[in-house]
Design an enzyme around this catalytic site. Structure first.
Site, PDB file in Angstrom:
ATOM      1  N   ASP A   1      -0.116  -9.675  -4.698  1.00 39.58           N
ATOM      2  CA  ASP A   1       1.118  -8.899  -4.841  1.00 39.58           C
ATOM      3  C   ASP A   1       0.777  -7.536  -5.440  1.00 39.58           C
ATOM      4  O   ASP A   1       1.443  -7.035  -6.351  1.00 39.58           O
ATOM      5  CB  ASP A   1       2.144  -9.633  -5.703  1.00 39.58           C
TER       6      ASP A   1
ATOM      7  N   PHE B   1       0.817  -1.219   0.000  1.00 37.98           N
ATOM      8  CA  PHE B   1       0.000   0.000   0.000  1.00 37.98           C
ATOM      9  C   PHE B   1       0.850   1.269   0.000  1.00 37.98           C
ATOM     10  O   PHE B   1       0.323   2.378   0.074  1.00 37.98           O
ATOM     11  CB  PHE B   1      -0.976  -0.020   1.179  1.00 37.98           C
TER      12      PHE B   1
END
Length: 445
Positions: free
Chosen positions: A299, A57
């Site tokens: 991923d 993130f």
């Protein structure tokens, strides 16, 4: 909240009552209480929220690529109710202070989360393990994946530290000594050319992955650590994991894309491990279907359009994918290529079991009310402009996906979409670190 008439992954039609943060009852003909919200799910499926054990993130250090707000909105809209963030941020999550900084930044998350700790030459395991750590990893075995690459002796030290504390280790396994540098020679063309994208696949060979996976598995067995291999992209690596009795994950891009997509993707298709041949992609999908793959995780590694338009050696590796995890797999169910139970297992039940999330990944009384309502008869085209992450693009543009109509995290509606008008709404931030969540009453009993 009472969800009525929903079909579960195993084909049973049930009502599900949510009380507070947990599932209170699963049955037939449950009566509505006064003032209770009723969700009519007839003709729809009710699934446990997905647990994406592999996301980036990007906070701290690269919020222009993704934030906890934008990333968790994408997760919620895609039916992902728990994410696990990887440590290669800036600063990397290799000590207690860096962990605390990332935990503070995660406060706006709509979904629950875990935070992995990283391993570098200057990591501080003592302060790191004092925090509510999800796991170690993604631990890199290839220096060229970035500044998180580590040597074998440090990897073995990390395994020993993790084994002593009963903490899982997620491994990125590629042996850079087996990369084919000749594949990057010559005129590769611009960022959008097939030669450019395909060269990255030729460079990071399948043999490099298989050799590193075998080395990681051997080291894990020697240390008695719990090793989980990230983003396996070859049938051979999956077979090695299965034979060793360890666990692995595959990504949607290795399931649904191959080197045949190089011309369309250009450097937008650069990721590590790279896209493989169509034959290997089919082999990976076959192993997913047949039960040899434990987890599907994304991923999710967003970069901006401008960054991905650089030349092959300058463009960063990675693609966004958290919002399209469930939709792509559910479309495979709709087409008859996967069973719904298999999808439920690899995105919810198995991750919960492997990583010790006893209250998640299932629709049973006492479990966390992480729930997703979907209509398998209503797929829609994946369009970057309709997604909610910060990247602004998707490698799955134009493919079909089955998107949620409702997502709840521990009983709170975090995303809702009107199936007729398409109008969307999001709930308020309320995600929490899953290692801080107390076991539900049903689990403690």
């Amino acid at each position: 909240m009472l969800i009525t008439g929903a079909e579960l992954a195993d084909g049973r039609v049930r009502d599900v009552r949510v009380r507070g943060e947990t599932i209170d009852a699963v049955g037939q003909g449950l009566d509505a209480a006064a003032g209770e919200r009723i969700v009519d799910a007839r003709g729809r499926h009710l699934l446990p929220g997905a647990i994406d054990v592999h996301v980036h993130f990007r906070e701290p250090g690269a919020s222009h690529k993704e934030t906890w707000t934008s990333g968790s909105r994408g997760a919620a809209a895609g039916g992902v109710t728990t994410v696990v963030d990887q440590p290669n941020t800036s600063p990397p999550t290799v000590d207690g202070d860096a962990f605390d900084e990332k935990a503070a930044l995660a406060a706006p998350s709509l979904v629950d989360y875990g935070i992995n700790g990283g391993v570098t030459g200057d990591w501080d395991p003592e302060s790191l393990f004092e925090r509510p750590l999800f796991a170690l990893g993604e631990v890199f075995l290839a220096d060229s994946t970035g500044d998180m690459g580590i040597a074998t002796d440090l990897f073995e030290d990390a395994l020993a530290e993790a084994a002593a504390r009963d903490v899982p280790v997620t491994v990125h396994a590629e042996d850079e000594t087996l990369f084919d540098a000749d594949a990057l020679d010559g005129d590769l063309g611009g960022a959008g050319t097939a030669a450019n994208a395909d060269a990255w696949s030729a460079y990071r060979t399948a043999e490099a992955e298989v050799a590193a996976v075998e080395r990681a598995l051997a080291a894990g067995a020697e240390s008695d650590a719990q090793v989980h291999v990230a983003h396996t992209s070859t049938p051979e690596a999956i077979d090695a994991v299965r034979d060793a009795g360890a666990t692995c994950e595959v990504t949607p891009h290795h399931l649904f894309l191959s080197r045949a997509d190089a011309g369309r993707l250009g450097t937008f298709g650069r990721m590590n491990p790279p896209l493989r041949s169509e034959a290997r992609r089919a082999g990976v999908f076959e192993r997913l279907r047949d039960g040899d793959v434990d987890v599907v995780a994304t991923d999710h590694a967003p970069h901006t359009v401008a960054e991905k338009r650089h030349g092959l050696t300058e463009a960063p590796s990675g693609v966004p994918g958290v919002e399209t995890l469930y939709p792509l797999l559910l479309e495979a169910v709709r087409k008859g290529n996967l069973t719904l139970e298999r999808v439920r297992d690899v995105v919810a039940a198995n991750p919960a079991s492997i990583f010790g999330l006893e209250a998640k990944g299932r629709i049973e009384p006492g479990a966390d009310a992480d729930l997703v309502v979907v209509d398998l008869t209503n797929p829609r085209e994946i369009e970057a402009g309709a997604l909610h992450g910060a990247a602004g693009w998707t490698p799955f543009e134009g493919l079909l996906g089955v998107f949620p109509e409702l997502t709840t995290v521990r009983g709170t509606v975090v995303y809702e979409r009107d199936p007729v008008t398409g109008a969307e709404s999001f709930g308020d931030a309320g995600g929490r670190n899953v290692r801080d969540l107390a076991p539900s009453e049903g689990d403690a009993a």
